[in-house]
Design an enzyme around this catalytic site. Sequence first.
Site, PDB file in Angstrom:
ATOM      1  N   LYS A 454     -17.158  10.767  30.255  1.00  0.00           N
ATOM      2  CA  LYS A 454     -17.201  11.789  29.203  1.00  0.00           C
ATOM      3  C   LYS A 454     -16.412  13.036  29.613  1.00  0.00           C
ATOM      4  CE  LYS A 454     -19.820   9.648  26.155  1.00  0.00           C
ATOM      5  NZ  LYS A 454     -21.255   9.820  25.985  1.00  0.00           N
ATOM      6  N   ARG A 489     -25.089   2.933  30.138  1.00  0.00           N
ATOM      7  CA  ARG A 489     -23.984   2.426  29.317  1.00  0.00           C
ATOM      8  C   ARG A 489     -22.682   2.924  29.925  1.00  0.00           C
ATOM      9  NH1 ARG A 489     -20.891   4.169  24.939  1.00  0.00           N
ATOM     10  NH2 ARG A 489     -20.393   2.539  23.383  1.00  0.00           N
TER      11      ARG A 489
END
Length: 521
Positions: A454, A489
């Site tokens: 991210k 994830r």
Amino acid sequence: MNIFKHLVPIKNRVKAAKNSCKAARLCFYSLFHDSKVEVNYEEEEVVIALGSNVGDRLLNFDNALDLMKKSGIKITRHGCLYETEPAYVTDQPQFLNSAVRGFTKLDPHKLLGVLKEIEKDMGRTNGIRYGPRPIDLDILFYGNHTVNTDSLIIPHERIWERPFVIGPLIDLLGFDSSQSDSDVVKSWHSFSRNSDGIFGTWEKLGGDSLIGKEGMKRVLPVANKLWNWSSETSVMGILNITPDSFSDGGKFLSVDSAVSQVRSMISDGADIIDLGAQSTRPMASKLSPEQELDRLIPVLEAVNRMPEMEGKLISIDTFYSKVALEAVKKGAHLINDVSGGNLDSNMHSTVASLKVPYIAMHMRGDPSTMQNHENLRYNNICADVASELYVRIRDAELSGIPAWRIIIDPGIGFSKNTEQNLDILVGLESIRSEIGRRSLAVAHAPMLIGPSRKRFLGEICDRPLAVERDPATMACVTAGALGGANIVRVHNVRDSRDAVKICDAMLQRRQKRVLLTSCIS
């Protein structure tokens, strides 16, 4: 994590409720022989326990819930799902146990009659007491009333000695009664005759230390099996079938390239493959359900045919109910909704009808607005995320998705800035505790985190390229797994698998040391 250590006990509230509960019970009745009840009943809140150890136990639960709803019982809360060793008569298969809260206008004996009729319709016969049965339905509580007749005793007389009943019953409660529970629920605590209410009774029986031991484990039903998700951290591999995803957009658009990537992730140790055909990065273009399905279905069908997928799970990353419906028809096992149902009003009812696990993630707005100034304003990030996520899950539960099919995701990277993402990572336990004030069933649900590559990791580590953020991702995976996450994830499955193996080993050592210390003391 033992959530009870992080929440405020209700001891004082239970004591205060006892006198009013006693008066309420006296105002009802105490019968000692069978008689027709003539009282004109208002709607009452009830708790009903479910058990099954014959046939398809989960299907028996689903059918019983459907029949209860058709009989006028409005179910509002579900406990977790427990697989337990049989009690009393031990030479029989393991049970599934849970409990539900709901409302009914049926009087207690009529309610009993309805439940007995459901048991009969589902194949239960008069056999050995405590013996095998396709379904067992017991009334634990009926409003704040007591009943004592030849055919019915409420509260159920053997509640307090049975962990397989008290465990699901605890799940139906919130720890902070001032926020989530009525005076009726406080009366249930008083029935336990424990100064700390039902919570005290649960702790006296062994509490959460019983889970995973003593033949009692929490499970999540998926792909025709019961998944003991708390035994080790699971790895979900990301497969973006998109041209515009922030990390790997355009790499796996063809069926052959997608299958090759899935084969690689399975070889590296993925437990779940998460297929996404629509990018949810900030400001991503929005596809229609039909466009998303055009991308998704060919890959899903090919992945589902792979021999390597035996025993593995397929998750679909979508916020469209139409995509969820078609994907499950084609073999998907879970639905992963970044909006928690906010972007499609039919999502919850659709997933409820599909009877598959539902991953509900926290996000404000949609991908085009989630990072605007307003959506990044929080008073207390962990408390606010927990509260807002719980609202979405309550809607899902009222739509028919049981708590035992819910997975929670605090939404790292969605409607959060760098500092807020860090607060989420170090505050996973706090998020569970905040949710537990309203519902212990939801607080006990598996938790998924998705920090992989991210942008906030690039900001902290000065790594502008997403593919250079795997070491930072491993740090987040480690912090998350040690902080209570059950599923990670990720794009890089191989390194993540190693990271969670070390975390699981550390957690097991910690647990053994705690047990050893308690035995010595």
